[in-house]
Design a protein around this motif. Structure first.
Motif, PDB file in Angstrom:
ATOM      1  N   PHE A 182       0.832  -1.204   0.000  1.00 51.13           N
ATOM      2  CA  PHE A 182       0.000   0.000   0.000  1.00 51.13           C
ATOM      3  C   PHE A 182       0.864   1.251   0.000  1.00 51.13           C
ATOM      4  O   PHE A 182       0.609   2.206  -0.724  1.00 51.13           O
ATOM      5  CB  PHE A 182      -0.923  -0.005   1.222  1.00 51.13           C
ATOM      6  N   LYS A 183       1.908   1.252   0.816  1.00 52.92           N
ATOM      7  CA  LYS A 183       2.883   2.333   0.834  1.00 52.92           C
ATOM      8  C   LYS A 183       4.218   1.775   0.352  1.00 52.92           C
ATOM      9  O   LYS A 183       4.508   0.601   0.558  1.00 52.92           O
ATOM     10  CB  LYS A 183       3.033   2.909   2.246  1.00 52.92           C
ATOM     11  N   PRO A 184       5.039   2.604  -0.298  1.00 50.93           N
ATOM     12  CA  PRO A 184       6.321   2.106  -0.801  1.00 50.93           C
ATOM     13  C   PRO A 184       7.180   1.520   0.317  1.00 50.93           C
ATOM     14  O   PRO A 184       7.246   2.059   1.422  1.00 50.93           O
ATOM     15  CB  PRO A 184       6.980   3.353  -1.409  1.00 50.93           C
ATOM     16  N   LEU A 185       7.831   0.406   0.019  1.00 54.50           N
ATOM     17  CA  LEU A 185       8.776  -0.191   0.953  1.00 54.50           C
ATOM     18  C   LEU A 185      10.098   0.562   0.901  1.00 54.50           C
ATOM     19  O   LEU A 185      10.345   1.338  -0.033  1.00 54.50           O
ATOM     20  CB  LEU A 185       9.005  -1.655   0.592  1.00 54.50           C
ATOM     21  N   PRO A 186      10.978   0.348   1.869  1.00 57.03           N
ATOM     22  CA  PRO A 186      12.331   0.888   1.744  1.00 57.03           C
ATOM     23  C   PRO A 186      12.962   0.444   0.424  1.00 57.03           C
ATOM     24  O   PRO A 186      12.646  -0.624  -0.099  1.00 57.03           O
ATOM     25  CB  PRO A 186      13.061   0.270   2.942  1.00 57.03           C
ATOM     26  N   VAL A 187      13.848   1.275  -0.106  1.00 55.83           N
ATOM     27  CA  VAL A 187      14.441   1.004  -1.416  1.00 55.83           C
ATOM     28  C   VAL A 187      15.073  -0.375  -1.472  1.00 55.83           C
ATOM     29  O   VAL A 187      14.910  -1.108  -2.461  1.00 55.83           O
ATOM     30  CB  VAL A 187      15.482   2.092  -1.759  1.00 55.83           C
ATOM     31  N   HIS A 262      -0.617  -6.036   0.008  1.00 58.78           N
ATOM     32  CA  HIS A 262      -0.560  -7.479  -0.174  1.00 58.78           C
ATOM     33  C   HIS A 262       0.502  -8.164   0.679  1.00 58.78           C
ATOM     34  O   HIS A 262       0.594  -9.395   0.656  1.00 58.78           O
ATOM     35  CB  HIS A 262      -0.294  -7.775  -1.664  1.00 58.78           C
ATOM     36  N   ALA A 263       1.295  -7.409   1.427  1.00 61.60           N
ATOM     37  CA  ALA A 263       2.418  -8.013   2.159  1.00 61.60           C
ATOM     38  C   ALA A 263       2.428  -7.598   3.627  1.00 61.60           C
ATOM     39  O   ALA A 263       3.324  -6.875   4.075  1.00 61.60           O
ATOM     40  CB  ALA A 263       3.740  -7.639   1.498  1.00 61.60           C
ATOM     41  N   PRO A 264       1.464  -8.050   4.422  1.00 64.70           N
ATOM     42  CA  PRO A 264       1.448  -7.683   5.847  1.00 64.70           C
ATOM     43  C   PRO A 264       2.726  -8.075   6.569  1.00 64.70           C
ATOM     44  O   PRO A 264       3.144  -7.385   7.509  1.00 64.70           O
ATOM     45  CB  PRO A 264       0.242  -8.468   6.394  1.00 64.70           C
ATOM     46  N   GLN A 265       3.363  -9.166   6.142  1.00 62.78           N
ATOM     47  CA  GLN A 265       4.575  -9.623   6.821  1.00 62.78           C
ATOM     48  C   GLN A 265       5.721  -8.630   6.657  1.00 62.78           C
ATOM     49  O   GLN A 265       6.668  -8.626   7.450  1.00 62.78           O
ATOM     50  CB  GLN A 265       4.991 -11.016   6.316  1.00 62.78           C
ATOM     51  N   GLN A 266       5.638  -7.768   5.642  1.00 65.90           N
ATOM     52  CA  GLN A 266       6.648  -6.741   5.426  1.00 65.90           C
ATOM     53  C   GLN A 266       6.164  -5.358   5.846  1.00 65.90           C
ATOM     54  O   GLN A 266       6.941  -4.557   6.369  1.00 65.90           O
ATOM     55  CB  GLN A 266       7.048  -6.712   3.948  1.00 65.90           C
ATOM     56  N   GLU A 267       4.893  -5.081   5.635  1.00 68.36           N
ATOM     57  CA  GLU A 267       4.362  -3.746   5.916  1.00 68.36           C
ATOM     58  C   GLU A 267       4.110  -3.520   7.406  1.00 68.36           C
ATOM     59  O   GLU A 267       4.222  -2.400   7.895  1.00 68.36           O
ATOM     60  CB  GLU A 267       3.080  -3.536   5.114  1.00 68.36           C
ATOM     61  N   TYR A 268       3.745  -4.569   8.122  1.00 67.22           N
ATOM     62  CA  TYR A 268       3.469  -4.468   9.564  1.00 67.22           C
ATOM     63  C   TYR A 268       4.121  -5.661  10.267  1.00 67.22           C
ATOM     64  O   TYR A 268       3.445  -6.493  10.861  1.00 67.22           O
ATOM     65  CB  TYR A 268       1.957  -4.424   9.823  1.00 67.22           C
ATOM     66  N   THR A 269       5.436  -5.701  10.187  1.00 68.30           N
ATOM     67  CA  THR A 269       6.184  -6.866  10.647  1.00 68.30           C
ATOM     68  C   THR A 269       5.956  -7.176  12.119  1.00 68.30           C
ATOM     69  O   THR A 269       5.753  -8.342  12.490  1.00 68.30           O
ATOM     70  CB  THR A 269       7.685  -6.659  10.388  1.00 68.30           C
ATOM     71  N   GLU A 270       5.998  -6.178  12.979  1.00 64.66           N
ATOM     72  CA  GLU A 270       5.892  -6.425  14.416  1.00 64.66           C
ATOM     73  C   GLU A 270       4.551  -7.078  14.762  1.00 64.66           C
ATOM     74  O   GLU A 270       4.499  -8.075  15.498  1.00 64.66           O
ATOM     75  CB  GLU A 270       6.065  -5.116  15.190  1.00 64.66           C
ATOM     76  N   ARG A 271       3.474  -6.533  14.214  1.00 65.59           N
ATOM     77  CA  ARG A 271       2.153  -7.115  14.481  1.00 65.59           C
ATOM     78  C   ARG A 271       2.049  -8.513  13.881  1.00 65.59           C
ATOM     79  O   ARG A 271       1.550  -9.441  14.522  1.00 65.59           O
ATOM     80  CB  ARG A 271       1.052  -6.214  13.924  1.00 65.59           C
ATOM     81  N   PHE A 272       2.530  -8.650  12.655  1.00 67.01           N
ATOM     82  CA  PHE A 272       2.457  -9.957  11.984  1.00 67.01           C
ATOM     83  C   PHE A 272       3.180 -11.020  12.792  1.00 67.01           C
ATOM     84  O   PHE A 272       2.648 -12.111  13.028  1.00 67.01           O
ATOM     85  CB  PHE A 272       3.057  -9.857  10.579  1.00 67.01           C
TER      86      PHE A 272
END
Length: 283
Positions: A182-187, A262-272
């Protein structure tokens, strides 16, 4: 060659496991041998690096983390025969081979995106006897023509990424990667994803897209703890797919992530990671 070749690395272990039909599978492992195992299964055209925020976290101090590259992906063998990808038994038996060779007892199966199909293939063929729990992450369990529960942005990009025209293929890969979150990941994460997708041959991407599947009946028989992790802004596998899984699996828990793609494991790692820990504790 033995069924499993293992090389020790400081960051864990690297295994070469013979899957269905003699396909060599690249598998990586971290964590204590005797801990509760978690088997991570990535999605379409990705590789084990999709889980780097899990294996490079405190999870590996508590659990036995195993990540496999699916056939045709990452550093696993890449047959260019359609049958190697369009037969559910191959996917199911690949997962079974990893579980058997690494002696994974009642692992938590975590499947992202296309990984939902692979887990469902396994459950259909082998049942839940050696399954501890299941975590569907932005996962797909239905593939139909015309498509349902799948976003147009993914369809457009995936068809381009399966092209044998290099210029078209590259643009398709870029399209899919940038649609994933949803939001850009780190480069660095974006670059990692681009390279990972590039490891899968375009023909393999096309073979995966050709499967017509509906695992609703299999889900109805799932008798293990089940967590469904879904981003509300997922434009690749739509939230309606997660709702269908939740309605099909008895007693399943649906965890919705606001402002997440589409990537909760990367976008919200701590919660995931916290929710995955809680699921694994139920085994």
């Amino acid at each position: 060659m033995s069924a499993t070749d293992t090389i020790d690395h400081q960051a864990g272990k690297v295994h070469r496991i013979l899957g269905s039909g003699g396909v060599g599978l690249h598998v990586r492992e971290w964590g204590p041998d005797g801990a509760q195992p978690i088997l991570f299964i990535h999605g379409w055209s990705a590789c084990y690096l999709a889980w780097h925020n899990q294996f490079d976290s405190a999870l590996r101090e508590r659990f036995r983390i195993v990540c496999m590259d699916l056939r045709g992906h990452g550093f696993s063998d890449k047959s260019l025969e359609p049958e190697a990808y369009q037969t559910g038994a191959h996917w199911a038996d690949d997962v079974a081979a990893v579980m058997i060779e690494l002696r994974l007892k009642r692992p938590v199966l975590v499947g992202w995106s296309y990984g939902g199909f692979v887990i469902s293939d396994y459950l259909t063929r082998h049942g839940t006897t050696n399954v501890g729990a299941v975590n569907f992450v932005g996962a797909a369990v239905i593939s139909s023509n015309p498509p349902t529960h799948v976003g147009e942005r993914f369809i457009d990009g995936a068809l381009m990424a399966a092209s044998d025209d290099p210029a078209v293929m590259i643009e398709g890969v870029r399209h899919v990667v940038h649609a994933t979150t949803f939001k850009p990941l780190p480069v660095a994460d974006t670059e990692r994803a681009l390279v990972a997708l590039g490891l899968t041959p375009p023909a393999v991407r096309a073979f995966l897209l050709m499967r017509t599947l509906d695992f609703t009946d299999t889900l109805a028989k799932l008798d293990r703890p089940c967590l469904i992790t879904q981003g509300d802004e997922d434009c690749i596998v739509l939230p309606s797919m997660a709702e269908h899984i939740a309605a099909s699996v008895p007693g399943a828990t649906l965890s919705r992530y606001a402002a997440c793609g589409h990537a909760p494991q990367q976008e919200y790692t701590e919660r995931f990671n916290a929710e995955l820990t809680a699921l694994a504790q139920q085994v």
